[in-house]
Design a protein around this motif. Structure first.
Motif, PDB file in Angstrom:
ATOM      1  N   CYS A 141       0.800  -1.223   0.000  1.00 15.90           N
ATOM      2  CA  CYS A 141       0.000   0.000   0.000  1.00 15.90           C
ATOM      3  C   CYS A 141       0.836   1.278   0.000  1.00 15.90           C
ATOM      4  O   CYS A 141       0.382   2.311  -0.514  1.00 15.90           O
ATOM      5  N   VAL A 142       2.027   1.231   0.580  1.00 17.22           N
ATOM      6  CA  VAL A 142       2.844   2.444   0.731  1.00 17.22           C
ATOM      7  C   VAL A 142       4.099   2.418  -0.155  1.00 17.22           C
ATOM      8  O   VAL A 142       4.403   3.395  -0.829  1.00 17.22           O
ATOM      9  N   GLY A 173      -2.577   5.121   0.680  1.00 19.62           N
ATOM     10  CA  GLY A 173      -1.839   5.183   1.936  1.00 19.62           C
ATOM     11  C   GLY A 173      -2.731   5.575   3.099  1.00 19.62           C
ATOM     12  O   GLY A 173      -2.638   5.000   4.188  1.00 19.62           O
ATOM     13  N   LEU A 174      -3.623   6.537   2.860  1.00 20.26           N
ATOM     14  CA  LEU A 174      -4.539   6.973   3.917  1.00 20.26           C
ATOM     15  C   LEU A 174      -5.485   5.849   4.312  1.00 20.26           C
ATOM     16  O   LEU A 174      -5.742   5.634   5.505  1.00 20.26           O
ATOM     17  N   LEU A 175      -5.981   5.110   3.327  1.00 23.31           N
ATOM     18  CA  LEU A 175      -6.856   3.978   3.622  1.00 23.31           C
ATOM     19  C   LEU A 175      -6.132   2.939   4.476  1.00 23.31           C
ATOM     20  O   LEU A 175      -6.704   2.405   5.430  1.00 23.31           O
ATOM     21  N   TYR A 176      -4.870   2.677   4.144  1.00 26.32           N
ATOM     22  CA  TYR A 176      -4.096   1.696   4.908  1.00 26.32           C
ATOM     23  C   TYR A 176      -3.943   2.129   6.363  1.00 26.32           C
ATOM     24  O   TYR A 176      -4.190   1.334   7.288  1.00 26.32           O
ATOM     25  N   PHE A 177      -3.547   3.374   6.577  1.00 28.35           N
ATOM     26  CA  PHE A 177      -3.302   3.837   7.951  1.00 28.35           C
ATOM     27  C   PHE A 177      -4.605   3.979   8.745  1.00 28.35           C
ATOM     28  O   PHE A 177      -4.628   3.708   9.946  1.00 28.35           O
ATOM     29  N   LEU A 178      -5.690   4.389   8.080  1.00 20.49           N
ATOM     30  CA  LEU A 178      -6.979   4.443   8.758  1.00 20.49           C
ATOM     31  C   LEU A 178      -7.418   3.040   9.167  1.00 20.49           C
ATOM     32  O   LEU A 178      -7.937   2.832  10.277  1.00 20.49           O
ATOM     33  N   TYR A 229      -1.552   7.793  -4.538  1.00 22.18           N
ATOM     34  CA  TYR A 229      -0.688   7.352  -3.446  1.00 22.18           C
ATOM     35  C   TYR A 229      -1.258   7.758  -2.085  1.00 22.18           C
ATOM     36  O   TYR A 229      -1.318   6.942  -1.157  1.00 22.18           O
ATOM     37  N   LEU A 230      -1.700   8.995  -1.979  1.00 19.08           N
ATOM     38  CA  LEU A 230      -2.256   9.474  -0.716  1.00 19.08           C
ATOM     39  C   LEU A 230      -3.557   8.749  -0.369  1.00 19.08           C
ATOM     40  O   LEU A 230      -3.809   8.441   0.796  1.00 19.08           O
ATOM     41  N   SER A 231      -4.375   8.469  -1.375  1.00 22.80           N
ATOM     42  CA  SER A 231      -5.656   7.793  -1.130  1.00 22.80           C
ATOM     43  C   SER A 231      -5.436   6.390  -0.592  1.00 22.80           C
ATOM     44  O   SER A 231      -6.036   5.985   0.416  1.00 22.80           O
TER      45      SER A 231
END
Length: 220
Positions: free
Chosen positions: A32-33, A150-155, A146-148
């Motif tokens: 994801c990142v 990555g944000l989903l992964y961390f959330l 990338y931000l979308s």
């Protein structure tokens, strides 16, 4: 760097950790990142730029989008194949072959994981395509994608309970198969969910693509 400390001890447990740790090669954060932007770069390197005058004069934009879909599929499977090949080659190099053959489903799991990862990168490819058609910018579409993801992964990792499904949680095929904790039904459900995401994103991307005013975008 984390896996570097495990290479010296050639135990099956270390093989599992190297593919399922916080920063393992086949970990969720890696997909994801770490691998999102390399895949997008790979996709753009392997595909040619679509020029507006060619698209507008083409008899059917739907045929062009079908070609784009094929490109997303091919680059996703090729990128996944390269990713899997590197993992297998380096694992065989550092681990004894009898450990891999006798104590795990490493090779079979890697093959099945190849398809799961390819489907995941198809999801990434369609997300990128959607933002590219909306923003008409490779760099901006790459950043938003990338931000979308990555944000989903961390959330998902920080706020969503483990028993609640999120797309990133389907990237556990190889780690789960290494410890024999993934049934055939669970594997089938993973593939069905991934193909469902691809179909939904395909519909969104095709709608945007077919309705896009290419000449207007070029004049901006």
């Amino acid at each position: 760097m984390q896996n570097k400390t495990l290479i010296g001890s050639l135990r099956f447990e270390n093989l599992v950790v190297m593919n399922n740790s916080a920063f393992g090669y086949s970990s969720l954060i890696a997909y994801c990142v770490f691998f999102t932007v390399p895949y997008i770069i790979f996709f753009n390197l392997m595909t040619s730029t679509e020029y507006s005058f060619t698209i507008v004069r083409h008899k059917g934009r739907d045929a062009l989008f079908h070609k784009t879909t094929t490109k997303i599929g091919l680059t996703s499977f090729l990128f996944s194949f390269l990713h899997t090949s590197i993992n297998i080659i380096l694992t065989v190099y550092f681990f004894k072959l009898d450990i891999l053959l006798d104590n795990s489903q490493f090779f079979y799991g890697s093959l099945i994981n190849l398809f799961g990862v390819a489907l995941y990168f198809m999801v990434v490819g369609f997300i990128y395509k959607i933002f590219y058609e909306l923003k008409n910018s490779i760099s901006l579409a790459t950043l938003i994608t990338y931000l979308s993801i990555g944000l989903l992964y961390f959330l998902s990792k920080l706020f969503i309970p483990p028993n609640i499904w999120t797309p990133d949680k389907d990237l556990i095929i190889l780690p789960m198969m290494l410890v024999n904790q993934l049934s055939s039904i669970e594997l089938l459900l993973i593939f069905v969910r991934q193909m469902g995401q691809i179909f939904a994103l395909y519909l969104i991307a095709s709608t945007i693509y077919l309705r896009k005013d290419f000449l207007l975008n070029d004049s901006k």
